[in-house]
Design a protein around this motif. Structure first.
Motif, mmCIF file in Angstrom:
data_model
loop_
_atom_site.group_PDB
_atom_site.id
_atom_site.type_symbol
_atom_site.label_atom_id
_atom_site.label_comp_id
_atom_site.label_asym_id
_atom_site.label_seq_id
_atom_site.Cartn_x
_atom_site.Cartn_y
_atom_site.Cartn_z
ATOM 1 N N VAL A 247 0.854 -1.194 0.000
ATOM 2 C CA VAL A 247 0.000 0.000 0.000
ATOM 3 C C VAL A 247 0.892 1.247 0.000
ATOM 4 O O VAL A 247 1.845 1.341 0.778
ATOM 5 C CB VAL A 247 -0.921 0.021 1.246
ATOM 6 N N VAL A 248 0.557 2.164 -0.886
ATOM 7 C CA VAL A 248 1.327 3.412 -0.948
ATOM 8 C C VAL A 248 0.790 4.349 0.133
ATOM 9 O O VAL A 248 -0.327 4.855 0.041
ATOM 10 C CB VAL A 248 1.195 4.079 -2.340
ATOM 11 N N VAL A 249 1.585 4.535 1.189
ATOM 12 C CA VAL A 249 1.121 5.375 2.307
ATOM 13 C C VAL A 249 1.544 6.830 2.151
ATOM 14 O O VAL A 249 1.134 7.695 2.915
ATOM 15 C CB VAL A 249 1.640 4.831 3.657
ATOM 16 N N GLY A 250 2.362 7.077 1.163
ATOM 17 C CA GLY A 250 2.776 8.477 0.969
ATOM 18 C C GLY A 250 3.605 8.621 -0.296
ATOM 19 O O GLY A 250 4.130 7.645 -0.836
ATOM 20 N N VAL A 251 3.680 9.873 -0.759
ATOM 21 C CA VAL A 251 4.519 10.186 -1.915
ATOM 22 C C VAL A 251 5.407 11.368 -1.526
ATOM 23 O O VAL A 251 4.928 12.346 -0.930
ATOM 24 C CB VAL A 251 3.670 10.552 -3.154
ATOM 25 N N LEU A 252 6.693 11.250 -1.828
ATOM 26 C CA LEU A 252 7.641 12.322 -1.489
ATOM 27 C C LEU A 252 7.493 13.499 -2.452
ATOM 28 O O LEU A 252 7.131 13.313 -3.619
ATOM 29 C CB LEU A 252 9.078 11.808 -1.573
ATOM 30 N N GLY A 253 7.783 14.668 -1.934
ATOM 31 C CA GLY A 253 7.841 15.838 -2.803
ATOM 32 C C GLY A 253 9.005 15.708 -3.765
ATOM 33 O O GLY A 253 9.986 15.013 -3.477
ATOM 34 N N ALA A 254 8.916 16.368 -4.914
ATOM 35 C CA ALA A 254 10.005 16.291 -5.905
ATOM 36 C C ALA A 254 11.269 16.917 -5.332
ATOM 37 O O ALA A 254 11.234 17.995 -4.749
ATOM 38 C CB ALA A 254 9.596 17.025 -7.177
#
Lengths: 462, 221
Positions: A247-254
């Protein structure tokens, strides 16, 4: 004579000799444009360095098992020839590039690529087929969380520590039509803080997820976009890593390009223990990263770390490197380049100044009769000196302004060559100042000569 | 107005000094119109340069309007030139890049006036010399006679103690020359002190007093 009236005369003289003014000021035009661009390129370089090192913590110290030399046999066996230059020198450079191109051994904390957790030496992961020989120990050492705890316990001056590793993993799901290999990093919850990572959406991995080996992950921005189209779409979705759903719990900022270690944008982060259990297995070569509480005390902390590790792993070789030194080296290198370019600008200015001096000398000779007339009607030496100096200063100022405008026009062309240019107001002001000062200094001698002319001689000059 | 006593001046020619002016005694009273007449090489231009504080004498005493010029340092001579002497040159000596008005106001600007003050102060002189409709022109756009009028206007605007004219008709045609000499007489009648240097006896005759200079020595007519 009033300064305002002298300035009026200067304006009168210059406005009636526009072409001559332009020709005279060419040297200053080039000098000002050069110094403006040099400062802008220098600032651009500095910003570039700062950006590339933004994932580094100045107090970070990387510790990885192994010496300076290593070699990825898996790639070799797969038919990928290593870079022979690097083989002889910095094999870690090879690992770094291999990591980004799909090698399961990725990153390179062992060579101290700079305070980035998870950039560890993973030689063991591929069966320890080859060791560069730097490790004197017969047994491979795999650093563990216990090592982190021991270092925090026995080495004073450590404020935090983490352990991480990186690898390659095959991902499926989302909009991917087939399995694609991405960089995988097994990290602890404090990794994000230590690496200055910021979340675009969701949260970073937690201790609880690590302890219970949950199948969750955090995606880098580029990965999220490639697989799901956007960070928003990626959040709370599932990806398949080596066939298992996460499960993708988060995405980092670029984050953009980084100078060393794993590029967060192109990586998939999983809990440290989860990765070992489901993806990499126990044969990993992690990097321990400790954070020195006082940046000035890094040297002592590194020495103490070495002592503790030597006690724990007799005969083993570890690579211990700090990020701050690399950041300083990069900055120093950029500063050196900037100073080199500034030196060139100064030379251009001197040449420009000599040009102004020559033209003013000619001008004094050409206007000797006029100077004689001015002296005959009572113009003092001071008035004539000021008039010629103001002329030199004005010519230089005009040249400097044109130079600054020219640099603004040239900037897009420079940027076409992928050179980062950061134009600043202070750079423009400095260029103007340099231009005017140079022209005025070089105008001093001709102006002095004009002021010292004997009236009767000047008046009868043909 | 002018008191010169025992003035000597020479120039170095190789290692020897060539005497130009020899023990000159010369006086001019206020309101006089004097012509110094002499052939080429007689020393009249050197004498004019010394009277005009443009050159230094080797020895002697020179008082101009009560000021001891021979004791005045270089900076003081600049001030004397601006306030006490109005130069009129044979070849006009106008600044070619300035227009007529800008040329005429220069002595007043040097005194510290603003351009506006100087312009206002010189309008009467410009009108007197018939240059009103020429003030925006450049010297190159004027005839020789007009240029000399500009030169005279520039010399007059500062209301100097003496007008010093060096061959004022030398570059003019006969008609323009006569006009200038007529103007000089009118200016003298208005109270201006004029010292004119010329090699032409006819020109010298327009003055009220003629002094001959021969081989660096002065002789009253």
């Amino acid at each position: 004579m009033r300064i305002s009236e002298i300035f009026r005369l200067v304006y009168l003289n210059l406005s009636q000799n526009k072409f001559k003014v332009i020709l005279t000021s060419i040297g200053i035009v080039v000098g000002s444009a050069t110094i403006m661009l040099v400062l802008a390129i220098g600032m651009g370089g500095r910003a570039e360095v700062a950006e590339q090192f933004k994932n580094l913590n100045a107090g970070a110290i990387d510790i990885a098992y192994g010496g300076e030399s290593s070699f990825n046999m898996k790639d070799f066996m797969n038919g990928e020839m290593p870079d022979m230059e690097n083989l002889g020198n910095e094999m870690q450079q090879f690992w770094g590039s291999a990591g980004n191109s799909g090698s399961t051994r990725d990153g390179d904390g062992s060579s101290g690529r700079g305070g980035f957790p998870g950039s560890g030496n993973m030689m063991q992961q591929f069966g320890n087929m080859f060791d560069g020989g730097s490790s004197s120990s017969g047994d491979e050492v795999i650093l563990t969380t216990e090592d982190c705890e021991e270092l925090e316990l026995f080495v004073s001056g450590i404020s935090d520590s983490t352990i991480s590793y990186s690898s390659k993993a095959s991902l499926e799901g989302g909009e991917l039509e087939s399995a694609t290999t991405y960089t995988l990093a097994g990290v602890q919850s404090n990794y994000a803080g230590i690496s200055n990572l910021e979340m675009a959406i969701g949260n970073f991995l937690t201790d609880k997820q690590n302890d219970s080996k949950e199948k969750v992950c955090v995606l880098g921005m580029s990965v999220a976009r490639e697989i799901f189209g956007s960070a928003y779409e990626a959040y709370d979705s599932s990806v398949y890593i080596d066939g298992r759903p996460y499960v993708v719990v988060g995405v980092l900022g670029a984050m953009g390009t980084v100078a060393s270690g794993i590029s967060p944008d192109t990586a998939v982060f999983v809990p440290y223990e989860t990765g070992i259990k489901y993806i990499t297995g126990p044969s990993i070569s992690p990097t321990v990263t400790v954070i020195a509480a006082d940046v000035n005390g890094i040297g002592q902390v590194m020495a103490d770390v070495e002592t503790v590790l030597a006690d724990n792993y007799e005969g083993a070789t570890f690579t211990i490197s700090d990020a701050g030194t690399k950041m300083e080296a990069a900055s120093a290198s950029n500063d050196t380049l900037t100073w080199l370019l500034i030196s060139m600008s100064v030379i251009v200015f001197i040449v420009g100044g000599i040009g102004i001096m020559n033209v003013l000398f000619l001008s004094v000779k050409e206007r000797t009769n006029e100077i004689g007339i001015l002296k005959a009607i009572g113009c003092s030496r001071r008035d004539i000196l000021i008039e010629f100096l103001m002329e030199a200063a004005c010519i230089s100022f005009i040249g400097a302004v044109i130079g600054v405008l020219l640099s603004l026009a040239i900037t897009p062309l420079v940027e076409l060559f992928s050179v980062r240019v950061e134009l600043t107001l202070s750079g423009a002001l400095l260029s103007l100042l340099f231009g005017v000062v140079t022209g005025t200094i070089f105008g001093l001698q001709p102006a002095y000569k004009a002021s010292r002319l004997i009236p009767v001689v000047a008046l009868n000059h043909e | 107005m002018i008191r010169m006593k025992g003035i000597n001046k020479g120039y170095m020619l190789g290692e020897e000094k060539l005497p130009i002016l020899k023990n000159i005694d010369f006086s001019v009273e206020k309101g006089e119109y004097v012509a110094i007449l002499g052939p080429s090489g007689s020393g009249k231009t050197t004498l004019m340069n010394i009277i005009g504080c443009m050159d230094e004498m080797d020895s002697g005493e020179y008082y101009l309007d009560g000021v001891a010029v021979h004791e005045t340092p270089q900076d003081g001579l600049t001030d004397i030139r601006n306030k006490k002497i109005g130069f009129i040159f044979q070849n006009y000596q106008l600044i070619p890049t300035y227009n007529i008005l800008q040329n005429i106001v220069m002595p007043l600007l040097v005194r510290g006036m603003t351009y506006q003050e100087a312009e206002a102060a010189c309008m009467n002189t410009i009108h007197l010399l018939g240059l009103t409709d020429r003030i925006a022109h450049k010297p190159s756009e004027l005839s020789g006679g007009q240029k000399q009028r500009v030169s005279i206007a520039r010399a007059l605007v500062g209301q100097p103690a003496i007008l010093l004219a060096d061959e004022p008709t030398g570059a003019l045609d006969q008609s323009s020359g006569k006009d200038v000499l007529k103007l000089f007489r009118e200016l003298n009648e208005m109270g201006n002190t004029i010292v004119m240097i010329t090699h032409d006896l006819e020109v010298a005759k327009s003055a009220k007093r003629i002094v001959r200079i021969v081989d660096g020595q002065l002789f009253e007519e």
